[in-house]
Design an enzyme around this catalytic site. Structure first.
Site, PDB file in Angstrom:
ATOM      1  N   ASP A 183      -5.904   3.483 -13.263  1.00 22.45           N
ATOM      2  CA  ASP A 183      -5.655   4.506 -13.853  1.00 22.45           C
ATOM      3  C   ASP A 183      -7.236   5.257 -13.741  1.00 22.45           C
ATOM      4  OD1 ASP A 183      -3.215   6.212 -15.110  1.00 22.45           O
ATOM      5  OD2 ASP A 183      -5.296   6.942 -15.975  1.00 22.45           O
ATOM      6  N   ARG A 211      -8.322  20.181 -26.288  1.00 18.72           N
ATOM      7  CA  ARG A 211      -8.951  18.917 -26.072  1.00 18.72           C
ATOM      8  C   ARG A 211     -10.244  18.952 -26.194  1.00 18.72           C
ATOM      9  NH1 ARG A 211      -4.771  15.925 -22.128  1.00 18.72           N
ATOM     10  NH2 ARG A 211      -2.882  15.814 -23.403  1.00 18.72           N
TER      11      ARG A 211
END
Ligand SMILES: C[S@@+](CC[C@H](N)C(=O)[O-])C[C@H]1O[C@@H](n2cnc3c(N)ncnc32)[C@H](O)[C@@H]1O
Length: 279
Positions: A149, A41
């Site tokens: 979040d 990533r």
């Protein structure tokens, strides 16, 4: 073990540095098993930024590059979720908690916090549960769900409330019909969450490791499948912070592999990964 590509590599020392950075900024303990995933990533970010090495990337973060920090945090989070995941919590709310709450406080004020809401399936499942209990018009009452979040990408998806149709495949037909509208966009089958459900929700970016702006009190706090990424001291700190915002007799719900230490006297168990704050 060294993770390598032709032009870049992540040495043990660099991985350790990365783990420290992730831990300090998010509380997440990166296990060795996550090394390849994180490597892949971050490599994507490094390429997009046209950088050459991991040290160059760290330097960017260490210089507090405001644009890259959210991308970095988004790259290291794991966001798996689903509608009505661990359904026993939603059943408990509908058949036990909400009737008790209404007897005690009437039908109006209710505050629920979904603390690691990911792409929104959890808070929308909460909204569906509330509407099933309160009926249509629930958005005109004082029932609200706060969904937070760390990851800004997942919050964007959550706010839009649009999902691939297969995300709701396993739900009963009546639940699908009542709560989702079907759409086809560019040949892709999508579903959009009903607008009244969206009105119950506020989505905000929040790092559980930072100070929180909310004052509470909350009647229900869901903190599911995120504590597992934290170590014991961080879990204990977080739990104490939740206790300051949860009302007496309010409910805390954890994920299937998370639990509360037996000697934590402020909470008592009320079923599977469900805890009531001692009054
Ligand atoms: C595996 S998902 C769980 C989603 C949902 N609660 C469920 O159980 O289906 C974990 C979520 O925690 C979020 N997260 C991780 N660390 C966090 C932090 N320090 N503060 C807030 N959210 C965090 C991630 O971005 C991710 O969306």
């Amino acid at each position: 073990m060294e993770a390598r590509s032709e032009e870049h590599s992540l040495s043990d020392k660099q991985f350790k540095k990365l783990c420290d950075l992730v831990y300090d900024s998010t509380g997440i303990v990166l296990a060795e098993g996550k090394r390849q995933m994180v490597y892949r990533r971050l490599m994507r970010r490094i390429r997009e930024l046209k950088l050459k090495t991991f040290p160059e990337y760290y330097a960017l973060l260490e210089n507090n590059d405001d644009t890259e920090w959210p991308n970095f945090l988004n790259a290291i989070t794991t966001n798996f979720t689903s509608f009505f995941r661990e359904n026993h919590h939603f059943e408990y709310l509908k058949s036990e908690f909400l009737p008790r709450h209404c007897r005690e406080f009437g039908r109006d004020r209710l505050r629920v916090w979904s603390t690691a809401s990911s792409t929104g399936e959890e808070p929308y499942s909460l909204a569906i549960t509330l509407r099933d209990f309160y009926g249509h018009g629930v958005a005109d009452t004082d029932c609200r769900i706060l969904a937070t979040d760390l990851d800004t990408n997942v919050l964007e998806t959550a706010r839009a409330g649009i999902y691939d149709a297969d995300r709701i495949e396993g739900l009963p037909e009546a639940v699908k019909r009542k709560n989702f509208k079907q759409r086809v966009v560019d040949g892709r089958a999508l579903v959009k969450v009903d607008q009244e459900l969206q009105q119950l929700l506020a989505f905000k970016q929040l790092n559980l490791m930072h100070d929180w702006p909310m004052r509470g009190p909350f009647d229900v706090i869901m903190c599911r499948n995120v504590m597992i990424y934290f170590d014991k001291p961080t879990q204990a700190k977080l739990l104490n912070k939740f206790m300051r915002l949860l009302r007496p007799n309010g409910v805390l719900m954890l994920g299937h592999s998370e639990s509360i230490a037996k000697d934590f006297s402020q909470l008592k168990s009320d079923g599977k990964t469900t805890y009531i704050k001692v009054a």
